[in-house]
Design a protein around this motif. Structure first.
Motif, mmCIF file in Angstrom:
data_model
loop_
_atom_site.group_PDB
_atom_site.id
_atom_site.type_symbol
_atom_site.label_atom_id
_atom_site.label_comp_id
_atom_site.label_asym_id
_atom_site.label_seq_id
_atom_site.Cartn_x
_atom_site.Cartn_y
_atom_site.Cartn_z
ATOM 1 N N ARG A 273 7.215 1.741 4.212
ATOM 2 C CA ARG A 273 7.632 0.472 3.963
ATOM 3 C C ARG A 273 8.741 -0.150 4.814
ATOM 4 O O ARG A 273 8.577 -1.404 5.466
ATOM 5 C CB ARG A 273 8.279 0.461 2.688
ATOM 6 C CG ARG A 273 7.039 0.628 1.530
ATOM 7 C CD ARG A 273 7.736 0.839 -0.024
ATOM 8 N NE ARG A 273 8.742 -0.314 -0.186
ATOM 9 C CZ ARG A 273 8.202 -1.813 -0.768
ATOM 10 N NH1 ARG A 273 6.901 -1.438 -0.917
ATOM 11 N NH2 ARG A 273 8.753 -2.672 -1.247
ATOM 12 N N ARG A 274 9.733 0.884 5.303
ATOM 13 C CA ARG A 274 10.756 0.217 6.204
ATOM 14 C C ARG A 274 10.063 0.075 7.614
ATOM 15 O O ARG A 274 10.591 -0.978 8.207
ATOM 16 C CB ARG A 274 11.920 1.249 6.225
ATOM 17 C CG ARG A 274 13.074 0.892 6.930
ATOM 18 C CD ARG A 274 14.264 1.747 6.787
ATOM 19 N NE ARG A 274 14.409 2.219 5.595
ATOM 20 C CZ ARG A 274 14.385 3.280 4.876
ATOM 21 N NH1 ARG A 274 13.798 4.491 5.609
ATOM 22 N NH2 ARG A 274 14.724 3.345 3.925
ATOM 23 N N LEU A 275 9.200 0.630 7.842
ATOM 24 C CA LEU A 275 8.545 0.541 9.114
ATOM 25 C C LEU A 275 7.997 -0.771 9.175
ATOM 26 O O LEU A 275 8.021 -1.587 10.396
ATOM 27 C CB LEU A 275 7.586 1.567 9.676
ATOM 28 C CG LEU A 275 6.651 1.603 10.789
ATOM 29 C CD1 LEU A 275 7.399 1.670 12.011
ATOM 30 C CD2 LEU A 275 5.680 2.525 10.701
ATOM 31 N N PHE A 276 7.005 -1.026 8.566
ATOM 32 C CA PHE A 276 6.590 -2.437 8.293
ATOM 33 C C PHE A 276 7.091 -3.592 8.131
ATOM 34 O O PHE A 276 6.863 -4.713 8.724
ATOM 35 C CB PHE A 276 5.409 -2.376 7.259
ATOM 36 C CG PHE A 276 4.181 -1.307 7.775
ATOM 37 C CD1 PHE A 276 3.190 -2.040 8.523
ATOM 38 C CD2 PHE A 276 3.698 -0.124 7.227
ATOM 39 C CE1 PHE A 276 2.186 -1.485 9.204
ATOM 40 C CE2 PHE A 276 2.659 0.547 7.486
ATOM 41 C CZ PHE A 276 1.857 -0.052 8.522
ATOM 42 N N LEU A 277 8.479 -3.510 7.308
ATOM 43 C CA LEU A 277 9.393 -4.429 7.467
ATOM 44 C C LEU A 277 9.770 -4.859 8.698
ATOM 45 O O LEU A 277 10.006 -5.723 9.022
ATOM 46 C CB LEU A 277 10.639 -4.166 6.581
ATOM 47 C CG LEU A 277 11.838 -4.962 6.409
ATOM 48 C CD1 LEU A 277 11.224 -6.429 6.000
ATOM 49 C CD2 LEU A 277 12.968 -4.303 5.746
ATOM 50 N N LYS B 27 0.814 -1.388 0.043
ATOM 51 C CA LYS B 27 -0.129 0.140 -0.024
ATOM 52 C C LYS B 27 0.761 1.305 0.107
ATOM 53 O O LYS B 27 0.760 2.145 -0.748
ATOM 54 C CB LYS B 27 -0.949 -0.030 1.198
ATOM 55 C CG LYS B 27 -1.901 1.251 1.433
ATOM 56 C CD LYS B 27 -2.603 1.073 2.490
ATOM 57 C CE LYS B 27 -3.610 2.461 2.666
ATOM 58 N NZ LYS B 27 -4.537 2.463 3.689
ATOM 59 N N PHE B 28 1.998 1.268 0.753
ATOM 60 C CA PHE B 28 2.917 2.617 0.983
ATOM 61 C C PHE B 28 4.031 2.055 -0.117
ATOM 62 O O PHE B 28 5.085 2.581 0.317
ATOM 63 C CB PHE B 28 3.182 2.490 2.430
ATOM 64 C CG PHE B 28 2.142 3.018 3.242
ATOM 65 C CD1 PHE B 28 1.828 4.184 3.281
ATOM 66 C CD2 PHE B 28 1.526 2.076 4.002
ATOM 67 C CE1 PHE B 28 0.692 4.668 4.202
ATOM 68 C CE2 PHE B 28 0.721 2.278 5.102
ATOM 69 C CZ PHE B 28 0.162 3.607 5.308
ATOM 70 N N ASP B 29 3.837 1.932 -1.105
ATOM 71 C CA ASP B 29 4.817 1.512 -2.359
ATOM 72 C C ASP B 29 5.758 2.648 -2.638
ATOM 73 O O ASP B 29 6.763 2.474 -2.828
ATOM 74 C CB ASP B 29 4.244 1.007 -3.479
ATOM 75 C CG ASP B 29 5.189 0.355 -4.477
ATOM 76 O OD1 ASP B 29 5.900 -0.332 -4.266
ATOM 77 O OD2 ASP B 29 5.237 1.175 -5.741
ATOM 78 N N GLN B 30 5.220 3.892 -2.445
ATOM 79 C CA GLN B 30 5.994 5.164 -2.594
ATOM 80 C C GLN B 30 6.362 5.819 -1.393
ATOM 81 O O GLN B 30 7.069 7.032 -1.694
ATOM 82 C CB GLN B 30 4.985 5.986 -3.592
ATOM 83 C CG GLN B 30 4.486 5.498 -4.889
ATOM 84 C CD GLN B 30 5.754 4.770 -5.698
ATOM 85 O OE1 GLN B 30 6.729 5.537 -5.895
ATOM 86 N NE2 GLN B 30 5.656 3.650 -6.370
ATOM 87 N N ASN B 31 6.218 5.214 -0.410
ATOM 88 C CA ASN B 31 6.588 5.765 0.864
ATOM 89 C C ASN B 31 7.707 4.996 1.671
ATOM 90 O O ASN B 31 7.420 3.938 2.329
ATOM 91 C CB ASN B 31 5.442 6.139 1.921
ATOM 92 C CG ASN B 31 5.835 6.823 2.912
ATOM 93 O OD1 ASN B 31 6.848 6.923 3.414
ATOM 94 N ND2 ASN B 31 4.846 7.565 3.775
#
Length: 474
Positions: A75-79, A67-71
């Motif tokens: 993305r790093r947070l959810f990883l 969902k946050f492909d451009q953010n």
């Protein structure tokens, strides 16, 4: 539930295959998911929530990263959420009491152990790595996030590889998970049956049989309770201890590679192609080559997700050696929450560093001595590996191995076990594969061979008590 039991062979497996084959195409993953949950919960129902939480954390983290492909920050947070969520389960159950015990020893404290962390959920070291590889691959955009939670759950909890590998990355099976029609072929099922029977034979006919020699020395233990007394390490002569360690080395190989082969075979029966996990490691001519042949999916996982991200061999020799140290320290501790496993990992780091710096080229030029060198060091490494087990003792074992001493001799045991030792040694070479390549195109001979092996395995299982896979505890 152990693969080499009557319960699994004549109840769970045929019922599961029947439900899976009879299920409508779009319901096959649901059938596989439900049956796999039953398999996992059969003896570990109290850890069912752990499995569910791991599935949910990584499933929703994957969707969020998409969902946050451009953010990049999100993305790093959810990883991080997915990795911390997965590793927290592993650390709590596998390492909490080890860490508490270490702190107590270092600082003279008396912090109590946590009772909830005294039992390790089966296979958590394996399926934790699988869920982490999925989240990392989604973050890297190597795979698309899985939108169907049933399909994702079927991947995580798939019973053939759930308990002790091979470690299957999501991208290894993603395409097959989404093939609903004609997922499997008759030839693939036939190949799967052959691989499963060969793996069962490795486990039952070789590993379980040759293990008796080792247990005749250290005794048979149920936890801390001695069930059947053995000679005892202290009473055994140095040659007998070396003979017992050779038996343990064969047991570990055929036990683990047999389990992996059964898993790969059942995967083919279900329409999936799992990666191979072993490639005749005992014929290696260097420690470097040995680890390209032993537990290949674990080595590949650490290479891809730890070694290369740290810089691999791209930042000079000193950095490469540091990266190797990190990988092998983690490899050691992955195998168990005990200092002997840490030492085992560092032991291989030292050997691999020596080969990397100057020895590997010399080993490649040799013929016989590289095999002797490799086998000696690998068997010695298994002494480190098994040193924490009841009835062994790391110090006592190494003293017996390297300080020649008398005691109960080896000739009686060699006379009783020479046949299975010879069979184990021969089956560690390419000879069985060469024989199989000659006969596999003859349908009659192939059916007879596979059928006889299956009958022998069932006879052995019925006649003996259940022997769990060694890697259940890791």
């Amino acid at each position: 539930m152990v693969f080499s039991t009557i319960l699994f062979l004549f109840r769970f497996l045929p019922i599961t295959l029947a439900l899976y084959y009879l299920a409508p195409a779009k319901l096959k993953n649901l059938a596989l998911f439900v049956c796999s949950l039953v398999f996992y919960s059969w003896g570990e129902v109290k850890f069912f929530p752990v499995m569910v939480v791991l599935i949910l954390i990584n499933y929703f983290s994957g969707l969020a990263m998409e969902k946050f492909d451009q953010n990049p920050k999100m993305r790093r947070l959810f990883l991080i959420v997915s990795i911390v969520g997965s590793l927290s389960m592993l650390v709590f159950f596998k390492y909490t009491n080890f860490l508490i015990g270490t702190v107590n020893s270092l600082f003279g404290l008396s912090i109590g152990l946590i009772e909830a962390a005294t039992v390790l959920p089966l296979g958590i070291s394996f399926y934790t790595f699988q869920t982490m590889s999925y989240s990392i691959d989604v973050y890297r955009r190597d795979v698309n996030a899985e939108h169907n939670i049933i399909d994702f759950g079927a991947y995580v909890v798939m019973f053939p590889q759930l308990i002790a590998g091979p470690i299957v990355k999501y991208r290894d099976v993603a395409a097959q998970l989404h093939v609903y029609e004609h997922r499997y072929r008759l030839a693939q099922i036939e190949e799967g049956i052959c691989l499963f029977v060969f793996g069962l034979a490795k486990k039952v006919l070789i590993a379980d049989t040759v293990s008796h020699l080792w247990y005749d020395i250290i005794g048979v233990w149920n936890g801390a309770e001695l069930v059947t007394a053995g000679v005892g390490i202290a009473n055994a002569s140095t040659p007998l201890v070396w003979l017992g360690l050779l038996a343990y080395s064969l047991q570990l190989y055929f036990d683990f590679s047999g389990y992996s082969l059964m898993g790969i075979g059942m995967g083919k029966m279900l329409g999936f192609d799992f990666p191979m996990n072993f490639n005749l490691p005992y014929i290696a001519r260097s420690i470097t080559e040995f680890w390209r042949r032993w537990h290949m999916t674990l080595s590949g996982w650490f290479k891809e997700y730890v070694y290369i991200p740290l810089g691999g061999n791209r930042k000079g020799l000193k950095r490469q050696i540091f990266n190797m140290f990190v990988v092998w320290a983690l490899t050691g501790i992955w195998h168990g929450a005990n200092w002997n496993f840490v030492l085992w990992g560092i032991y291989y780091f030292i050997l691999l560093t020596i080969e990397k710096i100057f020895l590997l080229d010399k080993l490649k030029k040799g013929r016989v001595w590289p095999h002797i060198y490799t086998l000696f060091l690998v068997v010695t490494g298994w002494a480190l590996f098994v040193g924490n087990e009841q009835g062994v003792g790391l110090g006592a074992l190494f003293q017996k191995l390297f300080v020649p001493s008398g005691g109960v001799g080896c000739w009686y045991f060699l006379r009783n076990y020479w046949v299975i030792l010879l069979v184990g040694i021969l089956c560690s070479t390419p000879l069985p594969l060469k024989i199989w390549d000659r006969i596999k195109d003859n349908t009659f001979i192939k059916v007879v061979v596979v059928g006889l092996l299956l009958v022998l395995c069932i006879a052995y299982i019925v006649a003996s008590t259940s022997s769990p896979f060694l890697y259940y505890r890791f």
